[in-house]
Design a protein around this motif. Structure first.
Motif, PDB file in Angstrom:
ATOM      1  N   ILE A  96       1.126  -1.592  -0.445  1.00 14.79           N
ATOM      2  CA  ILE A  96       0.115   0.190   0.024  1.00 14.79           C
ATOM      3  C   ILE A  96       0.879   1.032  -0.304  1.00 14.79           C
ATOM      4  N   ILE A  97       1.917   1.290   0.509  1.00 17.69           N
ATOM      5  CA  ILE A  97       2.811   2.200   0.123  1.00 17.69           C
ATOM      6  C   ILE A  97       3.555   2.463  -1.156  1.00 17.69           C
ATOM      7  N   ASN A  98       3.846   1.453  -1.292  1.00 19.67           N
ATOM      8  CA  ASN A  98       4.300   1.573  -3.258  1.00 19.67           C
ATOM      9  C   ASN A  98       2.960   1.708  -3.886  1.00 19.67           C
ATOM     10  N   SER A  99       2.111   1.301  -3.593  1.00 14.63           N
ATOM     11  CA  SER A  99       1.061   1.825  -4.374  1.00 14.63           C
ATOM     12  C   SER A  99       0.848   3.444  -5.085  1.00 14.63           C
ATOM     13  N   GLY A 100       1.201   3.874  -4.513  1.00 17.31           N
ATOM     14  CA  GLY A 100       0.758   5.797  -5.419  1.00 17.31           C
ATOM     15  C   GLY A 100      -0.985   6.270  -4.190  1.00 17.31           C
ATOM     16  N   TYR A 101      -1.446   4.615  -3.023  1.00 16.01           N
ATOM     17  CA  TYR A 101      -2.936   4.723  -3.561  1.00 16.01           C
ATOM     18  C   TYR A 101      -3.056   4.282  -1.445  1.00 16.01           C
ATOM     19  N   TYR A 102      -1.387   5.439  -0.718  1.00 10.91           N
ATOM     20  CA  TYR A 102      -1.327   4.636   0.163  1.00 10.91           C
ATOM     21  C   TYR A 102      -2.978   5.708   1.420  1.00 10.91           C
ATOM     22  N   ASP A 103      -3.187   6.834   1.390  1.00 11.97           N
ATOM     23  CA  ASP A 103      -3.996   7.590   1.709  1.00 11.97           C
ATOM     24  C   ASP A 103      -5.580   7.287   1.872  1.00 11.97           C
ATOM     25  N   GLN A 104      -5.383   6.954   0.538  1.00  7.45           N
ATOM     26  CA  GLN A 104      -7.356   5.859   0.879  1.00  7.45           C
ATOM     27  C   GLN A 104      -6.382   4.723   1.749  1.00  7.45           C
ATOM     28  N   LEU A 105      -5.885   3.521   1.764  1.00 11.02           N
ATOM     29  CA  LEU A 105      -5.547   2.803   1.546  1.00 11.02           C
ATOM     30  C   LEU A 105      -4.742   1.867   2.888  1.00 11.02           C
ATOM     31  N   LYS A 106      -4.441   3.375   3.817  1.00  4.88           N
ATOM     32  CA  LYS A 106      -4.219   3.216   5.101  1.00  4.88           C
ATOM     33  C   LYS A 106      -5.438   2.952   5.862  1.00  4.88           C
ATOM     34  N   PHE A 107      -6.585   3.433   5.482  1.00  2.71           N
ATOM     35  CA  PHE A 107      -7.555   3.215   6.105  1.00  2.71           C
ATOM     36  C   PHE A 107      -7.938   2.432   6.185  1.00  2.71           C
ATOM     37  N   ILE A 108      -8.110   0.708   5.788  1.00  2.15           N
ATOM     38  CA  ILE A 108      -8.487  -0.211   5.657  1.00  2.15           C
ATOM     39  C   ILE A 108      -7.573  -1.187   7.411  1.00  2.15           C
ATOM     40  N   VAL A 109      -6.486  -1.203   7.316  1.00  2.00           N
ATOM     41  CA  VAL A 109      -5.883  -1.881   8.671  1.00  2.00           C
ATOM     42  C   VAL A 109      -4.765  -0.504   9.088  1.00  2.00           C
ATOM     43  N   GLU A 110      -5.095   0.358   9.465  1.00  2.00           N
ATOM     44  CA  GLU A 110      -4.543   1.044  10.560  1.00  2.00           C
ATOM     45  C   GLU A 110      -6.148   1.983  11.258  1.00  2.00           C
ATOM     46  N   PRO A 111      -5.338   1.586  12.515  1.00  2.00           N
ATOM     47  CA  PRO A 111      -6.543   2.635  14.042  1.00  2.00           C
ATOM     48  C   PRO A 111      -6.966   3.882  13.561  1.00  2.00           C
ATOM     49  N   SER A 112      -8.463   4.109  13.799  1.00  2.00           N
ATOM     50  CA  SER A 112      -8.836   5.712  14.014  1.00  2.00           C
ATOM     51  C   SER A 112      -9.720   5.934  15.025  1.00  2.00           C
ATOM     52  N   PHE A 113      -9.816   7.331  15.397  1.00  2.00           N
ATOM     53  CA  PHE A 113     -10.201   7.576  16.601  1.00  2.00           C
ATOM     54  C   PHE A 113     -10.942   7.829  15.930  1.00  2.00           C
ATOM     55  N   GLU A 114     -11.988   7.429  15.434  1.00  2.00           N
ATOM     56  CA  GLU A 114     -13.635   8.037  14.622  1.00  2.00           C
ATOM     57  C   GLU A 114     -14.204   6.164  14.895  1.00  2.00           C
ATOM     58  N   GLU A 115     -13.429   5.344  15.506  1.00  2.00           N
ATOM     59  CA  GLU A 115     -13.275   4.174  16.048  1.00  2.00           C
ATOM     60  C   GLU A 115     -14.121   3.816  17.146  1.00  2.00           C
ATOM     61  N   PHE A 116     -13.596   4.625  17.777  1.00  2.00           N
ATOM     62  CA  PHE A 116     -14.584   4.908  18.980  1.00  2.00           C
ATOM     63  C   PHE A 116     -15.307   5.666  19.484  1.00  2.00           C
ATOM     64  N   GLU A 117     -16.023   6.396  17.649  1.00  2.00           N
ATOM     65  CA  GLU A 117     -17.537   7.024  17.870  1.00  2.00           C
ATOM     66  C   GLU A 117     -18.702   6.997  16.255  1.00  2.00           C
ATOM     67  N   SER A 118     -18.401   5.115  16.264  1.00  2.00           N
ATOM     68  CA  SER A 118     -19.084   4.219  15.547  1.00  2.00           C
ATOM     69  C   SER A 118     -20.301   3.721  15.716  1.00  2.00           C
ATOM     70  N   PRO A 119     -21.317   4.150  16.033  1.00  2.00           N
ATOM     71  CA  PRO A 119     -22.117   2.601  16.809  1.00  2.00           C
ATOM     72  C   PRO A 119     -22.353   1.821  15.801  1.00  2.00           C
ATOM     73  N   GLY A 120     -23.433   0.994  16.487  1.00  2.00           N
ATOM     74  CA  GLY A 120     -23.678  -0.605  16.080  1.00  2.00           C
ATOM     75  C   GLY A 120     -23.484  -1.526  17.015  1.00  2.00           C
ATOM     76  N   ASN A 121     -23.714  -2.977  15.896  1.00  2.00           N
ATOM     77  CA  ASN A 121     -23.968  -3.811  16.762  1.00  2.00           C
ATOM     78  C   ASN A 121     -23.049  -5.033  16.245  1.00  2.00           C
ATOM     79  N   LEU A 122     -22.585  -5.774  17.006  1.00  2.00           N
ATOM     80  CA  LEU A 122     -20.889  -7.066  16.196  1.00  2.00           C
ATOM     81  C   LEU A 122     -22.059  -8.266  15.458  1.00  2.00           C
ATOM     82  N   ASP A 123     -23.266  -8.430  14.640  1.00  2.00           N
ATOM     83  CA  ASP A 123     -24.068  -9.308  14.128  1.00  2.00           C
ATOM     84  C   ASP A 123     -25.049  -8.562  13.717  1.00  2.00           C
TER      85      ASP A 123
END
Length: 385
Positions: free
Chosen positions: A66-93
């Motif tokens: 993903i670093i070498n693809s030229g799309y790191y700014d998009q693909l980082k969100f697939i695997v790197e944690p974000s503060f947004e996870e603390f504010e995301s409601p929902g359920n687990l099933d």
């Protein structure tokens, strides 16, 4: 939002979320400093658990891709944690997997398909995972007694295929996969065995293992289709190693399908998805499903509103040839797999059941009034069908 730069220590052997090393006293720390996309934050294990935040894990090969693809700014969100996870409601099933589990580790929601959860581990952890309740944990939802699953399949001749999933089945040793086949191949009413995997993105060299060829040959010799359902969300995930393995396996009779999740900030534009699907088609993979993001706790910030999703799908169709347009825009809802068709001039979202436990509902078109910003069937008013 500040853009995080690639740093050292983010490969699979680095410290991981929720897995801080013990202190000199042998106890795990009450809190730890974790690198999120937006910056560092001190969190406790209880806080991570309360927000259903999966620990960080990524393979070195995917990180480099993903670093070498030229799309790191998009693909980082697939695997790197974000503060947004603390504010995301929902359920687990979100899809009712518990309710459709018939034997430990085996689900039977739709008549023709069985779903076998082979493992609770993946090579890397997707931040949007809809099985966060299982992945990276010692889950009791994983298949333990293959004989019990075999017995269930034996009395359900309406089942024509089994999907082996998890977690990711290809993190298992090949011998374990052969053991699974031992319990599936004897049934004449099963005409295909599918494996759902993102390993071709995360660790494509796994498929260079010569022992895997014998696995797929066993399925072929049993006169069944061997199918790999890849999980490429973005063209930047497709490495040279992945393409080489896919082309090689295609020549040996393995069929390939691809499923993609529509993800805010990652691939929510028609040009990216059209390029991804065109590349899949070129390699011998049939684009299969474009999934609407699910309202998963800790991951619902990835959802894209239905109006925007339909506009993106229209843009994809405008960019692809007829033979490349093989995907369906799908919402994998508790009630069934729903194909999202259109937002009409009357302000209603038109849909139909692609799969449903009730065969009478399959193919039936229905509609609901659209609510601006709505991302899921449950966001649209009930009673407006």
């Amino acid at each position: 939002m500040k853009t995080a730069q690639p740093t050292q220590g983010n490969a699979v052997d680095a410290s991981q979320l929720g897995a801080a090393p013990p202190t000199s006293s042998g106890r795990r720390p009450a809190s730890e400093i974790i690198n999120f996309i937006e910056g560092t934050r001190t969190v406790s294990p209880d806080e991570l658990a309360a927000h259903s935040i999966t620990r960080y894990r990524v393979t070195r090969s995917y990180r480099e891709q993903i670093i070498n693809s030229g799309y790191y700014d998009q693909l980082k969100f697939i695997v790197e944690p974000s503060f947004e996870e603390f504010e995301s409601p929902g359920n687990l099933d979100t899809s009712g997997e518990h309710d459709n589990t018939v034997v430990s580790g085996f689900q039977h929601k739709y008549a023709q398909t069985g779903l076998l959860l082979a493992t609770d581990r993946c090579a890397s952890y997707c931040r949007y995972c809809f099985r966060k309740r299982i992945v990276g944990k010692d889950s009791d939802e994983i298949a333990a007694d293959l004989g019990e699953i075999e017995s269930y399949i034996g009395v359900h001749p309406e089942m024509t295929n089994v999907l082996v999933s998890g977690g990711d089945p290809f993190v298992l040793r090949t011998g374990r996969l052969h053991q699974i086949l031992d319990h599936l191949l004897p049934f004449p009413h099963l005409n295909s065995i599918r494996f759902g995997t993102k390993m071709l993105a995360y660790a494509p060299k796994r498929f260079e293992d010569p022992a895997l060829l014998a696995l797929f040959q066993r399925i072929h010799d049993a006169r069944k289709a061997a199918v790999i359902v890849t999980h490429f969300d973005h063209i930047g995930e497709i490495s040279v190693d992945a393409e080489r393995s896919i082309r090689s396996l295609c020549t040996r009779g393995v069929q390939f399908l691809n499923q993609t999740v529509l993800l805010a900030k990652v691939n929510d534009d028609p040009e990216t998805l059209a390029a991804t699907f065109a590349k899949c088609h070129q390699m011998g993979i049939r684009p299969y499903y474009l999934f609407q993001g699910r309202p998963v706790k800790g991951a619902s910030h990835f959802q894209v509103p239905l109006r925007r999703g339909l506009n993106i799908v229209r843009g994809i169709d405008q960019r692809l040839s007829g033979i490349q347009k093989t995907f369906k825009y799908i919402m994998s809802h508790y009630t069934g797999k729903i194909e999202i068709l259109d937002l009409g001039a009357d302000g209603r979202v038109y849909m139909r059941y692609h799969q449903n436990k009730d065969p009478e509902k399959i193919g039936k078109i229905f509609s609901r009034a659209y609510v601006e910003g709505g991302c899921w069937l449950d966001d649209l008013p009930e009673g407006s069908d």
